[in-house]
Motif scaffolding. Structure first.
Motif, PDB file in Angstrom:
ATOM      1  N   GLN A 323      32.280  73.883  -1.390  1.00 27.48           N
ATOM      2  CA  GLN A 323      31.832  72.653  -0.742  1.00 27.48           C
ATOM      3  C   GLN A 323      31.760  71.504  -1.738  1.00 27.48           C
ATOM      4  O   GLN A 323      32.087  70.360  -1.396  1.00 27.48           O
ATOM      5  CB  GLN A 323      30.477  72.882  -0.079  1.00 27.48           C
ATOM      6  CG  GLN A 323      30.560  73.736   1.166  1.00 27.48           C
ATOM      7  CD  GLN A 323      29.217  73.894   1.856  1.00 27.48           C
ATOM      8  OE1 GLN A 323      28.164  73.707   1.241  1.00 27.48           O
ATOM      9  NE2 GLN A 323      29.238  74.232   3.127  1.00 27.48           N
ATOM     10  N   GLN A 326      35.289  70.281  -2.219  1.00 22.45           N
ATOM     11  CA  GLN A 326      35.792  69.498  -1.094  1.00 22.45           C
ATOM     12  C   GLN A 326      35.137  68.118  -1.040  1.00 22.45           C
ATOM     13  O   GLN A 326      35.802  67.117  -0.777  1.00 22.45           O
ATOM     14  CB  GLN A 326      35.549  70.240   0.217  1.00 22.45           C
ATOM     15  CG  GLN A 326      36.142  69.519   1.412  1.00 22.45           C
ATOM     16  CD  GLN A 326      36.240  70.406   2.619  1.00 22.45           C
ATOM     17  OE1 GLN A 326      35.334  71.165   2.881  1.00 22.45           O
ATOM     18  NE2 GLN A 326      37.322  70.296   3.353  1.00 22.45           N
ATOM     19  N   ILE A 359      35.098  76.232   4.496  1.00 25.43           N
ATOM     20  CA  ILE A 359      35.714  75.063   3.883  1.00 25.43           C
ATOM     21  C   ILE A 359      37.154  75.006   4.353  1.00 25.43           C
ATOM     22  O   ILE A 359      37.755  76.041   4.662  1.00 25.43           O
ATOM     23  CB  ILE A 359      35.655  75.156   2.338  1.00 25.43           C
ATOM     24  CG1 ILE A 359      36.191  73.884   1.696  1.00 25.43           C
ATOM     25  CG2 ILE A 359      36.407  76.366   1.833  1.00 25.43           C
ATOM     26  CD1 ILE A 359      36.036  73.877   0.197  1.00 25.43           C
ATOM     27  N   GLY A 361      40.946  72.225   4.707  1.00 25.49           N
ATOM     28  CA  GLY A 361      41.743  71.172   4.095  1.00 25.49           C
ATOM     29  C   GLY A 361      41.773  69.900   4.901  1.00 25.49           C
ATOM     30  O   GLY A 361      42.673  69.074   4.706  1.00 25.49           O
ATOM     31  N   TRP A 363      40.920  66.117   5.976  1.00 24.29           N
ATOM     32  CA  TRP A 363      40.463  64.950   5.237  1.00 24.29           C
ATOM     33  C   TRP A 363      40.718  63.676   6.036  1.00 24.29           C
ATOM     34  O   TRP A 363      41.461  63.669   7.016  1.00 24.29           O
ATOM     35  CB  TRP A 363      41.135  64.874   3.869  1.00 24.29           C
ATOM     36  CG  TRP A 363      42.463  64.164   3.810  1.00 24.29           C
ATOM     37  CD1 TRP A 363      42.684  62.854   3.489  1.00 24.29           C
ATOM     38  CD2 TRP A 363      43.763  64.725   4.067  1.00 24.29           C
ATOM     39  NE1 TRP A 363      44.030  62.568   3.521  1.00 24.29           N
ATOM     40  CE2 TRP A 363      44.715  63.699   3.875  1.00 24.29           C
ATOM     41  CE3 TRP A 363      44.211  65.986   4.446  1.00 24.29           C
ATOM     42  CZ2 TRP A 363      46.083  63.900   4.045  1.00 24.29           C
ATOM     43  CZ3 TRP A 363      45.566  66.196   4.615  1.00 24.29           C
ATOM     44  CH2 TRP A 363      46.485  65.158   4.415  1.00 24.29           C
ATOM     45  N   HIS A 384      41.755  77.823   4.888  1.00 23.89           N
ATOM     46  CA  HIS A 384      40.318  77.591   4.755  1.00 23.89           C
ATOM     47  C   HIS A 384      39.847  78.201   3.438  1.00 23.89           C
ATOM     48  O   HIS A 384      39.168  79.227   3.415  1.00 23.89           O
ATOM     49  CB  HIS A 384      39.537  78.207   5.922  1.00 23.89           C
ATOM     50  CG  HIS A 384      39.749  77.523   7.233  1.00 23.89           C
ATOM     51  ND1 HIS A 384      40.760  77.868   8.095  1.00 23.89           N
ATOM     52  CD2 HIS A 384      39.089  76.486   7.819  1.00 23.89           C
ATOM     53  CE1 HIS A 384      40.708  77.096   9.159  1.00 23.89           C
ATOM     54  NE2 HIS A 384      39.714  76.251   9.022  1.00 23.89           N
ATOM     55  N   THR A 386      39.487  77.275  -1.213  1.00 21.15           N
ATOM     56  CA  THR A 386      39.467  76.253  -2.252  1.00 21.15           C
ATOM     57  C   THR A 386      40.864  75.717  -2.544  1.00 21.15           C
ATOM     58  O   THR A 386      41.018  74.560  -2.927  1.00 21.15           O
ATOM     59  CB  THR A 386      38.853  76.825  -3.539  1.00 21.15           C
ATOM     60  OG1 THR A 386      39.552  78.033  -3.900  1.00 21.15           O
ATOM     61  CG2 THR A 386      37.391  77.154  -3.334  1.00 21.15           C
ATOM     62  N   ALA A 389      41.514  72.970  -0.166  1.00 19.24           N
ATOM     63  CA  ALA A 389      40.774  71.768  -0.549  1.00 19.24           C
ATOM     64  C   ALA A 389      41.433  71.062  -1.728  1.00 19.24           C
ATOM     65  O   ALA A 389      41.494  69.833  -1.778  1.00 19.24           O
ATOM     66  CB  ALA A 389      39.329  72.135  -0.892  1.00 19.24           C
TER      67      ALA A 389
END
Length: 695
Positions: A323, A326, A359, A361, A363, A384, A386, A389
């Protein structure tokens, strides 16, 4: 001990019409609880069940606290509240009361909830009785059961608890499993305490029942004389088999536990890979001593709890890191845009039952552009985790850079697709880029595999804007299809442009078109303010749940405040063409005088000539000269000279005998304001002069 709904009473409408003789024969008392008045009336048998004289009771439910321990009060309150909330008609529960002599005994209560025609609860009527003999007989039957049956029952409890712990994702989930009435209480535990080891100390994370917290034990050192500290130090469980043993072994702690009637306790170290991560204590009020089998079962349970806690701690650490990553990739602030109200929101999905990191992607971005324009971006990178992100953050940066360079929306999208393809990742991304001219309301929309935008009109109607699209970013470059056609839509003052990811649209059982229609209706019925509308949409998303995150961007065009063009002239000047240069000078001179700027004609002509000359001398291409009048709070004449070079002009010192280098000094001295804007194929140097308004 709750048997709610297990043996519901079938009560006639005129009950209780003199039921006392029948109830008395069965050693039962009755009660009538008026929920509106807050009064709970009991008959003589009910007073006897509570071991309470009539003069000791004031008629309020709170008055029963004289006999009902606090932890039982909280449990009964929660039971009744849950029955009222979920529409049940009946509930029942076993609970303990403290007799006049200080001892505890079991009591059973069964209630029937009466509601009015609207469904609102008005009264609760029911019976209460002494359940000591009933539970004693049950306990005797259990003692008579074969040892194999007892062992099987205890093993089953451990298996059930272990299965429930397997679904716990966070530390709170683990605690909730252990506190659940179908969990450890089947082993007879009255109270649970748990602490985690942090930097040489034990931090208490769970204690119960409510109100049993011991002052000074929220954070304790491992070398202090407490049982949890001892089992962490020694890595050995501690079984306390009597109150006398507890008082002698832990004189600091014991005085705070005397009101809980604790008779035995088991403290277990929580060990993972030969390292203590915490400790747990189970306190009992109805046993003395532990058999060998009971100790082994508790040790096995402690090992399972330790593994679940370790897994939950790792999950929370990874979630915090993801988090944080992100949030760092998303814009920290959204710039204010003259002529528009903007609201953005992002919510991560909570993927129940999985090991996802909550989490994704998704934006959003808002990019101020020259000339009163603004670029709005919404996108979704596949996955979903890191990695999604990280890719999202890189895509957001390059999209912003390409847009700021002045490229057209189609070129921005094509270049971003090539960038993602060359990033050496297996991820693709959907994206929508909208470039809005807030002065005219014209919006160019380019779509890369993303869902269409919505436009809500000032009159409250909402429509979907179908836009021709290309392949998702990354895929279009891989397949050599970089064509991104642009759709044009106009938004009037008061209209709102809505961009979102598919997490806001997709619903179980609905296809994408049905979801878009549902979202369109929701937006049309929502508030006019973009921030309130964004909050409402996110609330609906959170109530619905789902396995995808969501990003949302709302842009509402305000009334016209941007400068308006009152006139515009443009001429192309080719290198090595003296006639074109002369024609440009004549155009400037004529336009300045025709637009009522005669008083500043010399300054404007000199600065424009300098900018044109610089463009022809220091670049290899032609120059495009544009003159326009801007009217707002004042009236300004703007000169723009565009060339094909991306090199920025530099202000230089000419020296005493130099004949060049003074161009930008003159521009800075004579114009009121000037600057440089990036364009897709080069740059534009502009300057503005405040001129008097025409009569």
């Amino acid at each position: 001990m709750v048997d709610r709904g297990a043996s519901a009473l079938a009560l006639p409408d005129d009950w209780p019409a003199r039921p006392e003789p029948i109830l008395a024969l069965n050693h039962m008392g009755s009660f009538d609880w008026d929920l509106d008045a807050g009064l709970l009336r009991m008959d003589a048998q009910a007073h006897e069940a509570f071991d309470m004289r009539p003069d000791e009771y004031d008629g309020s439910p709170e008055g029963l606290a004289l006999r009902v321990p606090p932890d039982e009060v909280h449990r009964l309150d929660a039971l009744v509240a849950r029955a009222i909330k979920d529409g049940s008609d009946n509930y029942g529960a076993y609970f303990r009361i403290r007799r006049r002599d200080g001892g505890l005994r079991w009591t059973h209560m069964q209630g029937h909830i009466r509601r009015d025609e609207t469904g609102r609860p008005r009264r609760i009527i029911g019976i209460v009785r002494d359940a000591t003999q009933e539970l004693d007989e049950l306990a005797a039957r259990r003692e008579e059961a074969a040892p194999e049956d007892v062992r099987r029952q205890q093993t089953n409890v451990v298996q059930l608890a272990t299965a429930a712990l397997a679904h716990a994702r966070t530390v709170k989930d683990v605690i909730d499993v252990l506190k659940d009435t179908h969990g450890l209480t089947h082993l007879g535990a009255t109270s649970l305490v748990m602490g985690l080891v942090e930097a040489g100390r034990i931090r208490l994370i769970a204690e119960g029942p409510e109100g049993s917290f011991v002052p000074g034990t929220r954070v304790t050192r491992i070398d202090e004389p407490y049982p949890m500290s001892e089992v962490v130090r020694t890595l050995t469980p501690r079984f306390i088999e009597s109150p006398q043993e507890f008082a002698a072994g832990y004189p600091i702690l014991w005085p705070h536990l005397t009101d809980l009637n604790i008779t035995a306790a088991a403290y277990l170290p929580l060990i993972v890979q030969a390292r203590p991560i915490g400790a747990m204590g189970l306190l009992y009020s109805d046993r003395r001593g532990f058999t060998t089998e009971e100790r082994n079962i508790l040790l096995a349970l402690g090992s399972s709890i330790a593994q679940s806690l370790q897994r939950a701690m790792f999950y929370e650490q990874e979630k915090d890191i993801a988090q944080g990553l992100q949030q760092a990739m998303l814009p920290r602030t959204i710039p204010s845009v003259s002529g528009a109200d903007v609201a953005v929101r992002y919510r991560a999905a909570t993927i129940g039952g999985s090991q996802g990191r909550d989490i994704g992607g998704d934006w959003y971005d808002l990019i101020p552009l020259p000339g009163g324009r603004v670029g709005a971006v919404i996108g979704d990178v596949q996955g979903h985790d890191t990695h999604a992100a990280a890719v999202m953050g890189q895509l957001r940066i390059v999209l912003r850079a390409y847009a700021a360079e002045g490229h057209t929306p189609a070129t921005v999208m094509a270049r971003a697709s090539v960038f993602l393809h060359e990033l050496d990742t297996d991820r693709f991304a959907t994206c929508l880029y909208a470039e809005a001219d807030l002065a005219t309301g014209v919006v160019q929309v380019v779509r890369a595999g993303h869902i269409d935008p919505l436009v809500r009109s000032a009159d409250g109607t909402c429509r979907r804007v179908p836009a021709p699209g290309g392949l998702p970013l990354g895929l279009s470059a891989e397949f050599g299809s970089l064509d991104y056609p642009a759709a044009t839509v106009e938004i009037d003052p008061g209209d709102t442009l809505l961009l979102c990811t598919d997490g806001l649209v997709e619903q179980p059982g609905l296809d994408l078109d049905d979801g878009m229609r549902a979202l369109t209706a929701l937006v049309a019925a929502g508030p006019e303010d973009v921030r309130e509308l964004a909050d409402q949409l996110i609330e609906v998303f959170e109530e619905r749940g789902g396995d995808d995150d969501v990003a949302l961007l709302l842009l509402r065009r305000r009334s016209l405040h941007a400068p308006r063009a009152g006139g515009r002239l443009q001429q192309h000047v080719a290198p090595g063409d003296p006639e074109a240069l002369t024609g440009a000078r004549h155009m400037i001179r004529a336009a300045v005088r025709a637009w009522g700027a005669r008083d500043r004609a010399d300054e404007i002509e000199l600065v424009a000539d300098e900018l044109i000359t610089n463009a022809l001398m220091h670049t290899e291409g032609a120059a495009i000269v544009t003159l326009r009048v801007l009217t707002d709070s004042d009236r300004r004449l703007r000169v723009e000279v565009e060339d094909t070079s991306s090199a920025l002009p530099r202000r230089r010192e000419a020296g005493e005998s130099g004949v060049s280098g003074r161009g930008l000094l003159l521009v800075d001295l004579l114009s009121d304001v000037w600057g440089v804007e990036a364009r897709g194929g080069g740059k534009c140097v502009w300057c503005e002069f405040v001129v008097p308004g025409r009569g």
